[in-house]
Scaffold this active site. Sequence first.
Site, short mmCIF file in Angstrom:
data_model
loop_
_atom_site.label_atom_id
_atom_site.label_comp_id
_atom_site.label_asym_id
_atom_site.label_seq_id
_atom_site.Cartn_x
_atom_site.Cartn_y
_atom_site.Cartn_z
N GLU A 132 0.99 -1.25 0.26
CA GLU A 132 0.22 -0.17 -0.29
C GLU A 132 0.81 1.26 0.34
OE1 GLU A 132 -2.51 -0.11 3.10
OE2 GLU A 132 -3.65 -2.20 2.40
N GLU B 209 -5.64 -10.60 -2.12
CA GLU B 209 -6.58 -11.04 -0.82
C GLU B 209 -8.12 -10.60 -1.55
OE1 GLU B 209 -5.85 -7.54 1.64
OE2 GLU B 209 -3.19 -7.84 1.26
O1 G3I Z 1 -4.88 -10.27 18.58
C1 G3I Z 1 -5.20 -8.55 18.45
C2 G3I Z 1 -5.83 -9.11 19.97
O2 G3I Z 1 -4.98 -9.67 21.18
C3 G3I Z 1 -6.35 -7.95 20.55
O3 G3I Z 1 -7.58 -7.95 21.88
C4 G3I Z 1 -7.35 -7.61 19.76
C5 G3I Z 1 -8.06 -6.40 20.37
O4 G3I Z 1 -8.67 -5.35 18.85
O5 G3I Z 1 -6.63 -7.12 18.01
C6 G3I Z 1 -5.73 -8.48 18.06
O6 G3I Z 1 -5.43 -7.56 16.99
C7 G3I Z 1 -6.21 -7.33 15.80
C8 G3I Z 1 -5.51 -8.62 14.33
O7 G3I Z 1 -6.27 -8.37 13.13
C9 G3I Z 1 -6.01 -10.10 14.57
O8 G3I Z 1 -7.26 -10.30 14.88
C10 G3I Z 1 -6.28 -6.26 14.93
O9 G3I Z 1 -6.66 -5.62 16.31
C11 G3I Z 1 -6.29 -5.38 14.22
O10 G3I Z 1 -6.17 -4.45 13.75
C12 G3I Z 1 -5.93 -6.68 13.17
O11 G3I Z 1 -6.62 -5.98 11.48
C13 G3I Z 1 -5.73 -6.76 10.65
C14 G3I Z 1 -5.35 -5.82 9.45
O12 G3I Z 1 -5.09 -6.38 8.65
C15 G3I Z 1 -4.77 -4.82 10.54
O13 G3I Z 1 -3.31 -5.05 10.77
C16 G3I Z 1 -7.18 -8.01 9.63
O14 G3I Z 1 -7.11 -9.09 10.78
C17 G3I Z 1 -6.20 -8.62 8.25
O15 G3I Z 1 -7.53 -9.34 8.42
C18 G3I Z 1 -6.18 -7.19 7.98
O16 G3I Z 1 -5.92 -7.09 6.91
C19 G3I Z 1 -5.15 -6.31 5.51
C20 G3I Z 1 -4.29 -6.20 4.94
O17 G3I Z 1 -3.24 -7.38 5.83
C21 G3I Z 1 -3.96 -5.80 3.70
N1 G3I Z 1 -4.15 -5.17 2.99
C22 G3I Z 1 -6.39 -5.01 3.58
C23 G3I Z 1 -6.56 -5.99 4.72
C24 G3I Z 1 -7.86 -5.50 5.49
O18 G3I Z 1 -7.67 -4.66 6.28
#
Ligand code: G3I
Length: 380
Positions: free
Chosen positions: A153, A277
Site C-alpha cells: 500500500e 487478498e
Molecule cells: O490479536 C489482537 C488481540 O490480542 C486483541 O485483543 C485485539 C483487540 O483489538 O486485537 C487483535 O489484533 C487484531 C488483529 O487483526 C488480529 O485479529 C488487530 O486489532 C486488528 O487491527 C487486526 O486487523 C487486521 C488488519 O489487517 C490490520 O493489521 C485484519 O485482521 C487483517 O485482515 C487486515 O488485513 C489487511 C492486509 O494486511 C492489507 N490489506 C488490507 C487488509 C484488510 O484490512
Amino acid sequence: MLPDPTTAPALKTVLSTKYGKPDFHVGVAIESDSITGVPSLLLKKHFNAITAENAMKPDTIWPNASPATNPPTARATPNFGPADELVTFATNNGIEVRAHTLLWHQTVPTWLIQGNQSTANNYRADVAQHMQNYIETVMGHFPDVYAWDVVNEAASDDPGSADGFRTDSPWYIAYSFGGKDGREYVRDAFYFATLKRTAMNRVNDMALMLNDYNTELPGKRANVIKIVQYILADSGRGTMIDGVGHQLHLQVGADASQVTAALQAVEALGLINHITELDVSLYADPGTCFSGRTIPPCLADYGASPPQSALSLQATTYRALFNAFDRTSVKSVTTWGLADNHTWLNSWPVNRTNRPLLFDTSLYPKWAFWTVVDPAIVVP
Ligand code: G3I
C-alpha cells in the site's frame, strides 16, 4: 438448491486445470484458528498455499520493546512464534507460503524509524540500516516462501497524485527528513530484498511484489504503475521487482473488465501478477461509505441471513473474476480468509454482518464456490 457438499471438487485442482498451470498457487489468508480441526481439513483439500493474515506483519514480528525502555522505542527481540506456527503447519502438509508483508504504513514499530537526527544524512543512514537489518533478518527466517509483499500500500488514493506515492506513511515521512526524497524508501526496500534474495539463492522462485488495493480503479492503478516504474528505474544498482499484488477487496457486481485492465497494465511492464487478498463483499456500497463509514451511506446490515439475490450476485461476480484471472501473467490467487466465519469485513467499513468468501460460516461451499468450479452451474 446448492449441490451436495460432499461432491465438491478441490478448488486447487480445478483452477490448476482451468488455467493449464500445474504450479498455480491457490492460497488462503489464515490465522491460527485455521490450522486445526475441520477448518484445517477444508484448507488442505482446497488450497496449496497460505498467507499469514497478520502474523508476519512488522508489529507482530518485531515490535518495540515492552514494557517501554529508555529510549522508549528500543526494539524487542523478534517474535517469530505466531508465524512459525503457520509455516510449520504448511511445511508439514506440503503447502506453500506467500509472505505478507515487509513494509506497511499501518504497522511500523517506531524503533524502525528511530535515528540520529543531527543531520539528514545521519538520520537517513540510521533508518536505512534498520530497514536493511529488518528485511535481512525476516527474509532469512522464512527461507522457503514463494513470494514477499515487499511493500504494501505505497500508492496514494488520490488520482491526481503527481508521483503516485502515499505521503502519510511513517517510512515516507522518515525518508523525507531534512528535505530528502521520501519516495526512496520503496527503492531501498526492494534493493535490500533483492540483495537478501540473491544471497539466499532464490532469485528465480521467490517473487518480490508491490502489493496494493483498488488497482481495479483507473486512478489508483495509475499511481501503482508509477511506483513500479520508479522501482524499475533503480535497476542500475541491481534493484529488482517481479510484479504487483492486487488485493482485490471487491464488492458484488464488481466490473471484472477493470480487473483485466489492471492485470494488463502490469503485463505491459513485463511483470507478473498475484491476486493477493480476494474477497467480495455482499454490499454494493457507494464510494462515500468508505470515507463516512456510517450506515447510510453504507448499506444496511443484512444480518445473519443475507438475501439470495446478494449471494447469487456474489457468485456470478466471483465467476467473472476467476475467468479474468485466466492469464499467463497471473501466478497466484489468494482469498482473504477461508470461510465466512472469519473475515475482516465484519468490521470494515462498518460493523455489519458480511459473507465475502467461497465457504459459508459452517464451512460449506457457497454458490460462489460452485460458480467458480463449475461453468454449468446456474445460480437461483
Ligand atoms: O490479536 C489482537 C488481540 O490480542 C486483541 O485483543 C485485539 C483487540 O483489538 O486485537 C487483535 O489484533 C487484531 C488483529 O487483526 C488480529 O485479529 C488487530 O486489532 C486488528 O487491527 C487486526 O486487523 C487486521 C488488519 O489487517 C490490520 O493489521 C485484519 O485482521 C487483517 O485482515 C487486515 O488485513 C489487511 C492486509 O494486511 C492489507 N490489506 C488490507 C487488509 C484488510 O484490512
